[in-house]
Structure formats: C-alpha cells, structure tokens
Design an enzyme around this catalytic site. Structure first.
Site, PDB file in Angstrom:
ATOM      1  N   ASP A  53      25.235 -28.406   7.677  1.00 39.01           N
ATOM      2  CA  ASP A  53      23.083 -27.993   7.411  1.00 39.01           C
ATOM      3  C   ASP A  53      22.116 -28.509   8.700  1.00 39.01           C
ATOM      4  O   ASP A  53      22.016 -27.824   9.681  1.00 39.01           O
ATOM      5  CB  ASP A  53      22.086 -27.808   5.776  1.00 39.01           C
ATOM      6  CG  ASP A  53      23.436 -27.094   4.889  1.00 39.01           C
ATOM      7  OD1 ASP A  53      23.974 -26.323   5.874  1.00 39.01           O
ATOM      8  OD2 ASP A  53      22.525 -27.355   3.781  1.00 39.01           O
ATOM      9  N   GLY A  54      22.455 -29.375   8.651  1.00 41.79           N
ATOM     10  CA  GLY A  54      22.173 -30.528   9.932  1.00 41.79           C
ATOM     11  C   GLY A  54      22.112 -29.786  11.133  1.00 41.79           C
ATOM     12  O   GLY A  54      21.640 -29.811  12.121  1.00 41.79           O
ATOM     13  N   ASN A 121      13.436 -24.222   8.770  1.00 44.67           N
ATOM     14  CA  ASN A 121      13.640 -25.113   7.280  1.00 44.67           C
ATOM     15  C   ASN A 121      12.007 -24.961   6.647  1.00 44.67           C
ATOM     16  O   ASN A 121      12.140 -24.115   5.987  1.00 44.67           O
ATOM     17  CB  ASN A 121      14.076 -26.208   6.816  1.00 44.67           C
ATOM     18  CG  ASN A 121      15.351 -25.648   6.353  1.00 44.67           C
ATOM     19  OD1 ASN A 121      16.155 -24.368   5.619  1.00 44.67           O
ATOM     20  ND2 ASN A 121      16.550 -26.634   5.778  1.00 44.67           N
ATOM     21  N   ASP A 122      11.938 -26.539   7.295  1.00 41.27           N
ATOM     22  CA  ASP A 122      10.371 -26.642   6.293  1.00 41.27           C
ATOM     23  C   ASP A 122      10.029 -27.256   7.446  1.00 41.27           C
ATOM     24  O   ASP A 122      10.022 -27.704   8.314  1.00 41.27           O
ATOM     25  CB  ASP A 122      10.502 -27.310   5.275  1.00 41.27           C
ATOM     26  CG  ASP A 122      11.294 -28.772   5.466  1.00 41.27           C
ATOM     27  OD1 ASP A 122      11.327 -28.845   6.961  1.00 41.27           O
ATOM     28  OD2 ASP A 122      11.992 -28.574   4.310  1.00 41.27           O
ATOM     29  N   ASP A 155       1.353 -38.091  -1.063  1.00 40.79           N
ATOM     30  CA  ASP A 155       2.115 -38.327   0.210  1.00 40.79           C
ATOM     31  C   ASP A 155       2.219 -36.885   1.021  1.00 40.79           C
ATOM     32  O   ASP A 155       2.721 -37.868   2.222  1.00 40.79           O
ATOM     33  CB  ASP A 155       3.282 -39.127  -0.544  1.00 40.79           C
ATOM     34  CG  ASP A 155       3.525 -39.787  -0.483  1.00 40.79           C
ATOM     35  OD1 ASP A 155       2.277 -40.669  -1.036  1.00 40.79           O
ATOM     36  OD2 ASP A 155       4.324 -40.085  -1.597  1.00 40.79           O
TER      37      ASP A 155
END
Length: 267
Positions: A53-54, A121-122, A155
């Site tokens: 995926d990376g 993705n995000d 966080d």
C-alpha cells in the site's frame, strides 16, 4: 496502450513477481517503461505498481494529476489497495489486455496559506513534541462550512477519505466508508473527552483545522511529513479537483477484500 511499471525493490517478494510480470507483458508484445522513482514515470496510460500500500500511495497523487490509471499487484504485506496478489500476475495482464473496469477514488486537498498538499488516504494533524512544555496535548479547533464542530483536546485528528478509512482512522476507532461514498471522516486521536467521536461529513464541505493551544501540529499526508502548524495557523481541507483511478476486475467486491485483509491484519 502505454504501460509503466513502478517498483518497490525493497519488497520481499519483488524479484519473482517482477520477472513474471515482464514475461507476461512480453508475451502480449507490451514493452513497459520501468521506473523506481515517481519522477521517472513517463507518458503512460496505465501504471502497474509492484509493492504494498505504501508504494501505491507514493505513486497515486502523481498518477491522479496526470490521468494515469493504476493497477496494484501486491508484493508487500497487506496490500489493501492492490487488485491482485503476487501470484495472480497472469490474471492481471489478461485483464489489462481485455475489458476492465475502473474505480475513481477521492483525493483530499489541504491548503495552508499559499501551499497545497494532496493525499489519497488521510491527512493527519498530530501533536508536535516540545520537551520544554508542561503539557504536550493539543487543542484542535474544527469547523465545517464555517460552523464550529468541536474542540478536540488530545493527540490530534485524522481527516480520511473513504480509501483511507481502512487505515489509520480505523485503528483510531473511525468507521469504514465504502469507496463510492461521497464523504470524508474526521477522527480524533486519543481525545481527552468521551464525547469526542468520529464524524462523517459530505466531501463537498470545507473543513478548517487550527491549533488553539499546545505545542503545535505536525501535518502528515499519506504518512509523509509535510509541515508544521503553529497556534492560530489554519488548514483548509476540500475535495481535490482530480481523483485517482484504479483498474479493477468486473467481479471485484469491496466487502470480500475487507474480510480477507482485515482478517490477515489481525493475525
């Protein structure tokens, strides 16, 4: 059709999969352009990505900008974004040369001042560590279409596309979104209040994020560090004006993949 092959040479299963892929492409009289870096991607119609995926995430934004369709062959571990596993190379090449369908995935744009970042993705807004600070939690103020949603003390927060809803956001307690849904998801990370919960919102909306107090925020897009946000800096998030188009099989089923990959992930 011009075909490129983007490779992650560090993947454990890379060499035999690449050799099989080149053999199958040669049988179809296709001479691919091989590249190891994003900058080497040439004038192609389809980019086959060998890796996990990376590796796909590294290639996705550039491919999306240029209208290049992606086909993922998993040579990594999980391979959630891959349509084929390493042993399915002949099937992948047959699909490429026959009739295939495509699936468009939304891209998230993050604007901070004059600078723009893009992520499949995000976008993760994570507290920055300050060794001299008494308290390293951050107070993240969030607005949607100009209206306050909440202050998230903890966080940080994750803003995820449907594609990324099965990644970091899921680990932080976010919902799974199907790829075709027109929405993004806002997920708090280790919030200090039990009323802070993930929020799914329309991808036509504008979301604003600012660090009210604390050591500031680090922005990561698809796992890459992009920049720092200090108190009172504001990030503006919108759906990008381009998408990433994945080649898929006609019988591809998101829920079958979900069950298979999440079961594998949990082992």
């Amino acid at each position: 059709m011009k075909v490129g092959v983007y490779c992650n040479r560090s993947a454990k299963k890379f060499i035999p999969i690449r050799e099989e892929l080149l053999r199958c492409l040669n049988e179809k009289e296709i001479e691919p352009q091989i590249c190891d870096k994003i900058e080497q991607i040439g004038d192609v119609d389809v980019l086959i990505v060998l890796g996990g995926d990376g590796t796909i995430l590294k290639a996705a934004i550039e491919a999306g900008r240029r209208g290049i369709r992606l086909m993922g062959i998993n040579a990594g571990t999980l391979g959630f974004l891959s349509e084929f596993e390493g042993e399915q190379v002949p099937e992948a090449v047959e699909l490429l040369c026959g009739g295939f369908e495509t699936e468009k995935r939304s891209v998230l744009q993050v604007a901070i001042g004059e600078k723009k970042y893009y992520t499949l993705n995000d976008a993760v807004f994570q507290r920055s560590y300050n060794p001299s600070a008494d308290d390293n939690v951050v107070d993240v103020h969030v607005k949607i279409n100009g209206k306050t949603v909440d202050n998230f003390i903890g966080d940080g927060v994750i803003v995820s596309t449907p594609t990324g809803s099965t990644a970091y956001s899921l680990s932080a307690g976010g919902s799974i979104l199907t790829p075709d849904i027109a929405a993004f998801i806002l997920t708090p990370v280790c919030a200090h209040s039990l009323h802070n919960r993930p929020i799914v919102y329309a991808d036509s909306s504008t979301l604003e994020i600012s660090a009210e107090e604390g050591p500031g925020l680090s922005l990561y897009c698809d796992g890459r560090f992009e920049c720092m946000l200090r108190a009172q800096d504001t990030a503006i998030l919108n759906k990008a004006d381009f998408c990433v188009e994945f080649i898929k099989r006609k019988d591809s089923n998101f829920f079958d993949k979900l069950l298979l990959k999440l079961t594998k992930w949990s082992k």
